[in-house]
Design a protein around this motif. Structure first.
Motif, PDB file in Angstrom:
ATOM      1  N   SER A  87      14.304  32.714 -32.018  1.00  0.00           N
ATOM      2  CA  SER A  87      15.487  31.879 -31.878  1.00  0.00           C
ATOM      3  C   SER A  87      16.272  32.342 -30.648  1.00  0.00           C
ATOM      4  O   SER A  87      16.297  33.533 -30.345  1.00  0.00           O
ATOM      5  N   PRO A  88      16.898  31.435 -29.870  1.00  0.00           N
ATOM      6  CA  PRO A  88      17.126  30.017 -30.171  1.00  0.00           C
ATOM      7  C   PRO A  88      16.020  29.093 -29.679  1.00  0.00           C
ATOM      8  O   PRO A  88      16.008  27.915 -30.035  1.00  0.00           O
ATOM      9  N   ARG A  89      15.063  29.561 -28.884  1.00  0.00           N
ATOM     10  CA  ARG A  89      13.992  28.668 -28.438  1.00  0.00           C
ATOM     11  C   ARG A  89      13.078  28.328 -29.599  1.00  0.00           C
ATOM     12  O   ARG A  89      12.655  27.182 -29.759  1.00  0.00           O
ATOM     13  N   GLY A  90      12.739  29.318 -30.377  1.00  0.00           N
ATOM     14  CA  GLY A  90      11.905  29.101 -31.551  1.00  0.00           C
ATOM     15  C   GLY A  90      12.734  29.132 -32.814  1.00  0.00           C
ATOM     16  O   GLY A  90      13.974  29.061 -32.774  1.00  0.00           O
ATOM     17  N   ASN A  91      12.062  29.291 -33.958  1.00  0.00           N
ATOM     18  CA  ASN A  91      12.746  29.208 -35.249  1.00  0.00           C
ATOM     19  C   ASN A  91      12.644  30.482 -36.080  1.00  0.00           C
ATOM     20  O   ASN A  91      12.985  30.479 -37.254  1.00  0.00           O
ATOM     21  N   MET A  92      12.176  31.577 -35.476  1.00  0.00           N
ATOM     22  CA  MET A  92      12.012  32.813 -36.218  1.00  0.00           C
ATOM     23  C   MET A  92      12.941  33.893 -35.690  1.00  0.00           C
ATOM     24  O   MET A  92      13.332  33.878 -34.514  1.00  0.00           O
ATOM     25  N   THR A  93      13.273  34.825 -36.563  1.00  0.00           N
ATOM     26  CA  THR A  93      14.056  35.988 -36.160  1.00  0.00           C
ATOM     27  C   THR A  93      13.120  37.131 -35.801  1.00  0.00           C
ATOM     28  O   THR A  93      11.926  37.117 -36.157  1.00  0.00           O
ATOM     29  N   ALA A  94      13.655  38.135 -35.124  1.00  0.00           N
ATOM     30  CA  ALA A  94      12.848  39.298 -34.763  1.00  0.00           C
ATOM     31  C   ALA A  94      12.321  40.005 -36.008  1.00  0.00           C
ATOM     32  O   ALA A  94      11.174  40.489 -36.033  1.00  0.00           O
ATOM     33  N   THR A  95      13.129  40.039 -37.078  1.00  0.00           N
ATOM     34  CA  THR A  95      12.700  40.674 -38.323  1.00  0.00           C
ATOM     35  C   THR A  95      11.540  39.922 -38.956  1.00  0.00           C
ATOM     36  O   THR A  95      10.556  40.529 -39.412  1.00  0.00           O
ATOM     37  N   GLU A  96      11.636  38.594 -38.987  1.00  0.00           N
ATOM     38  CA  GLU A  96      10.553  37.790 -39.551  1.00  0.00           C
ATOM     39  C   GLU A  96       9.254  37.985 -38.776  1.00  0.00           C
ATOM     40  O   GLU A  96       8.183  38.116 -39.368  1.00  0.00           O
ATOM     41  N   ILE A  97       9.359  38.027 -37.467  1.00  0.00           N
ATOM     42  CA  ILE A  97       8.165  38.225 -36.633  1.00  0.00           C
ATOM     43  C   ILE A  97       7.556  39.596 -36.889  1.00  0.00           C
ATOM     44  O   ILE A  97       6.345  39.744 -37.045  1.00  0.00           O
ATOM     45  N   SER A  98       8.415  40.617 -36.934  1.00  0.00           N
ATOM     46  CA  SER A  98       7.937  41.981 -37.147  1.00  0.00           C
ATOM     47  C   SER A  98       7.245  42.123 -38.499  1.00  0.00           C
ATOM     48  O   SER A  98       6.157  42.718 -38.599  1.00  0.00           O
ATOM     49  N   GLU A  99       7.852  41.561 -39.554  1.00  0.00           N
ATOM     50  CA  GLU A  99       7.284  41.676 -40.893  1.00  0.00           C
ATOM     51  C   GLU A  99       5.976  40.909 -41.012  1.00  0.00           C
ATOM     52  O   GLU A  99       5.008  41.387 -41.619  1.00  0.00           O
ATOM     53  N   TRP A 100       5.911  39.723 -40.416  1.00  0.00           N
ATOM     54  CA  TRP A 100       4.697  38.924 -40.494  1.00  0.00           C
ATOM     55  C   TRP A 100       3.575  39.566 -39.691  1.00  0.00           C
ATOM     56  O   TRP A 100       2.420  39.606 -40.128  1.00  0.00           O
ATOM     57  N   THR A 101       3.896  40.113 -38.529  1.00  0.00           N
ATOM     58  CA  THR A 101       2.890  40.787 -37.714  1.00  0.00           C
ATOM     59  C   THR A 101       2.321  41.995 -38.460  1.00  0.00           C
ATOM     60  O   THR A 101       1.109  42.216 -38.475  1.00  0.00           O
ATOM     61  N   ALA A 102       3.202  42.784 -39.093  1.00  0.00           N
ATOM     62  CA  ALA A 102       2.748  43.951 -39.857  1.00  0.00           C
ATOM     63  C   ALA A 102       1.830  43.523 -40.992  1.00  0.00           C
ATOM     64  O   ALA A 102       0.812  44.177 -41.278  1.00  0.00           O
ATOM     65  N   HIS A 103       2.180  42.422 -41.647  1.00  0.00           N
ATOM     66  CA  HIS A 103       1.351  41.908 -42.754  1.00  0.00           C
ATOM     67  C   HIS A 103      -0.039  41.521 -42.251  1.00  0.00           C
ATOM     68  O   HIS A 103      -1.056  41.835 -42.885  1.00  0.00           O
TER      69      HIS A 103
END
Length: 269
Positions: A248-264
């Motif tokens: 965000s604001p270009r996309g729809n994800m937060t840095a935390t969401e990206i970090s958690e999903w990448t780790a998963h």
């Protein structure tokens, strides 16, 4: 309506019982949902790939109510990824409850529900995701371990004559290059079927490309590859200084969401 999908004779009794029970619970809840995944794909293309899970698509606001209903009926539920996915388990079988794209790019909105089609699954009336939304959601799946390009080619082959091409273009919006790439590949895959894509669609996209070629290039150091593959462009972000188009604001994800999903994803790799 085409012939009913999910022929009961082709399913294991345990899986068939899971499907019927789950669909019955969901239908009785009266919470809007759409059937997607391999079963919607079969409806449009005739290609059957039976699994032990159901993919349902819901608006973000309907995810928690769906989980509560299933939990009351004995399913174990979880929010797998807060930005796009929840699950409900029943033994080895499970339901994927999808409310966005994994890249945060395809939120299930009212338009998904508006253009869904009615179908019969195991004798039950359900609603299936429209082909346009399936193409839109699959078009961005271009990771090392999964590429849905063949699915898109088969959907175009089967549905081109009834696709709402104008609506499909609107779905992709400024990300039209992703759609264009799949349409170009379709012409390569099926040389004799190129006419299935309306000429005006290809001309429209080609004109956009020409206009980009003569315009001043953007100076922003942005990587949109993360919208296609969440892991393969990590080096661009971590070492080469590119900005993540999912943020965000270009996309729809937060840095935390990206970090958690990448780790998963790394855990599951």
């Amino acid at each position: 309506m085409q012939s009913p999908i999910l022929c009961e004779d082709l399913l294991e009794p345990k899986t068939r019982a899971f499907y019927r029970r789950s669909l019955d619970i969901l239908l009785k809840s009266q919470i809007p949902f759409l059937l997607g995944g391999t079963y919607a794909f079969e409806r449009y293309t005739g290609i059957a790939r039976y699994t032990k899970d159901l993919d349902i698509f819901v608006r973000p606001s309907d995810c928690q109510p769906i989980l509560e209903v299933l939990s009351k009926h004995g399913y174990c539920t979880e929010i797998t990824a807060p930005h796009w996915l929840a699950k409900a388990f029943c033994g080895e079988d499970f339901i994927d409850i999808i409310f966005n794209g994994a890249n945060g790019n395809g939120e299930v909105d009212d338009i998904w529900l508006e253009y869904a089609i009615e179908e019969e699954v195991l004798g039950m009336p359900v609603r299936i995701c429209a082909a346009e939304e399936i193409i839109w959601s699959k078009a961005f799946i271009m990771a090392r371990d999964r590429f849905d390009g063949a699915d898109i080619a088969h959907l175009i082959l089967a549905c081109s004559h009834r696709l709402d091409w104008s609506r499909l273009l609107q779905r992709f919006g400024s990300q039209w290059r992703v759609l264009f790439s799949h349409l170009i590949l379709f012409g390569f895959i099926y040389p004799g079927e190129r006419s299935r894509i309306p000429k005006w669609v290809m001309n429209d996209l080609f004109q956009r490309l020409q206009e980009e070629l003569i315009s001043t290039p953007e100076k922003e150091k942005l990587c949109q590859g993360t919208l296609l593959s969440p892991l393969q462009y990590r080096i661009d972000l971590e070492q080469w200084g590119y900005q993540d188009a999912r943020l965000s604001p270009r996309g729809n994800m937060t840095a935390t969401e990206i970090s958690e999903w990448t780790a998963h994803l790394i855990e599951d790799a």
